[in-house]
Design a protein around this motif. Structure first.
Motif, mmCIF file in Angstrom:
data_model
loop_
_atom_site.group_PDB
_atom_site.id
_atom_site.type_symbol
_atom_site.label_atom_id
_atom_site.label_comp_id
_atom_site.label_asym_id
_atom_site.label_seq_id
_atom_site.Cartn_x
_atom_site.Cartn_y
_atom_site.Cartn_z
ATOM 1 N N GLY A 34 0.794 -1.215 0.000
ATOM 2 C CA GLY A 34 0.000 0.000 0.000
ATOM 3 C C GLY A 34 0.833 1.275 0.000
ATOM 4 N N LEU A 35 0.161 2.389 0.214
ATOM 5 C CA LEU A 35 0.811 3.699 0.144
ATOM 6 C C LEU A 35 1.841 3.899 1.247
ATOM 7 C CD1 LEU A 35 -2.272 5.881 -0.858
ATOM 8 C CD2 LEU A 35 -0.301 5.292 -2.286
ATOM 9 N N ASP A 36 1.658 3.257 2.393
ATOM 10 C CA ASP A 36 2.670 3.353 3.460
ATOM 11 C C ASP A 36 3.993 2.746 2.992
ATOM 12 O OD1 ASP A 36 0.920 4.608 5.158
ATOM 13 O OD2 ASP A 36 0.358 2.790 6.239
ATOM 14 N N GLU A 37 3.892 1.601 2.312
ATOM 15 C CA GLU A 37 5.108 0.977 1.805
ATOM 16 C C GLU A 37 5.734 1.829 0.697
ATOM 17 O OE1 GLU A 37 6.762 -3.019 -0.491
ATOM 18 O OE2 GLU A 37 4.680 -2.972 0.196
ATOM 19 N N LEU A 38 4.898 2.445 -0.111
ATOM 20 C CA LEU A 38 5.427 3.305 -1.164
ATOM 21 C C LEU A 38 6.243 4.451 -0.570
ATOM 22 C CD1 LEU A 38 5.725 4.395 -4.022
ATOM 23 C CD2 LEU A 38 3.471 5.491 -3.762
#
Length: 311
Positions: A34-38
């Motif tokens: 998700g965006l946290d990993e991005l």
């Protein structure tokens, strides 16, 4: 629990090469962690100047992309499907910024045609370290598209197709939806290509392709390339469920040119007139109805980050 991606830990810092980086993300789409990993992956890669924008719908993305440009973004990561890519490509066309695609949608045809991986860490690496290609875009009635555009049967199909079904079944759902909702209405259609008359007769669908594989994962245009300065043009005279079953079946098998109901050519500027208003679409997003289409290729309109092995 850590959101940091280890896939890029052994790769050199890239901030000196990419300058200001922006992320324009459809927050409802998912990829990897998700965006946290991005965000963690970009920080781990050494990105120092990061602009971050999230939108609930793709139609809100152009405003954020233009804002990123005004703030000096040199690289824009687009998180989402073809709808997000189309909206952002329209905003970024003609600029010096590069676009990196993070294929987080159910339909990622532009990314697939370019060989962009669906692994988050690998897609980020392509954006930061990949080959930057200047690619063509199509432009229909003032709006850019990256994959394809069309009107008639195709526009009606896009409007009717169930998103969940398409996400699960891909081209099978595309064909099934087409046959379930087929009208195959033949309409007087006139098409001029590069200033000359090309088609004048009854037609049910007109397509314009910038790449080979179009909506539903159907390989419609074998010779299409997004860097050849031209668009593929197809017109269908199929009418009724039987004709369309044959036509869609041959398209799905990659033999569009073998269909007796399909004509294909190539050109740079196309004008289409319909006797009655028809629904049109760009990159899988339905628009309104119109009796006229004005289409042209925009050579080298957009810089896109692609894998080094991309041909």
């Amino acid at each position: 629990m850590s959101t940091r991606s280890t896939a890029t830990d052994d790769r050199p810092a890239t901030s000196a090469n990419v300058g200001t980086v922006a992320v324009v993300a459809h927050r409802k789409k998912t990829l990897g962690g998700g965006l946290d990993e991005l965000r963690a992956t970009l920080v781990a890669a050494g990105v120092q100047d990061l602009l971050w924008y999230e939108v609930p719908k793709s139609r809100k993305a152009p405003k954020k992309a233009r804002k990123a440009l005004k703030k000096g973004a040199e690289l824009v990561f687009v998180w989402g499907g073809d709808g997000m890519v189309q909206r952002c490509a329209d905003a970024l066309a003609g600029s010096d910024a590069a676009m990196a695609i993070l294929p987080a949608g159910t339909a990622n045809l532009f990314a697939a045609n370019l060989g962009i991986p669906t692994d988050l860490a690998e897609a980020v690496h392509v954006g930061l370290r990949g080959h930057r290609r200047r690619l063509d875009l199509g432009r229909l009635n003032g709006e850019h598209f990256a994959v394809m555009a069309g009107a008639g049967f195709d526009g009606d199909l896009i409007r009717e197709a169930d998103r969940t079904l398409k996400g699960r079944l891909g081209r099978v759902a595309y064909l099934w939806t087409g046959l379930r909702h087929v009208r195959g209405e033949l309409v007087r259609t006139r098409i001029r290509v590069d200033g000359s008359d090309w088609f004048d007769g009854e037609a049910s669908c007109v397509l314009f392709g910038n790449v080979g594989t179009i909506t539903g994962g159907v390989p419609a245009f074998d010779d299409a390339r997004p860097d050849d300065g031209a668009l593929e043009i197809g017109v269908s005279t199929a009418s009724g469920a039987i004709d369309w079953a044959r036509t869609l079946g041959r398209m799905a098998a990659g033999r569009s040119e073998d269909s007796p109901f399909v004509r294909i050519t190539r050109g740079r500027r196309i004008k289409v007139r319909f006797a009655v208003p028809k629904t049109y679409e760009l990159d899988g997003g339905a628009r309104g109805e119109t009796t006229r289409l004005k289409v042209r290729v925009v050579p080298g309109a957009l810089t896109v980050c692609c894998p080094e092995t991309d041909s």
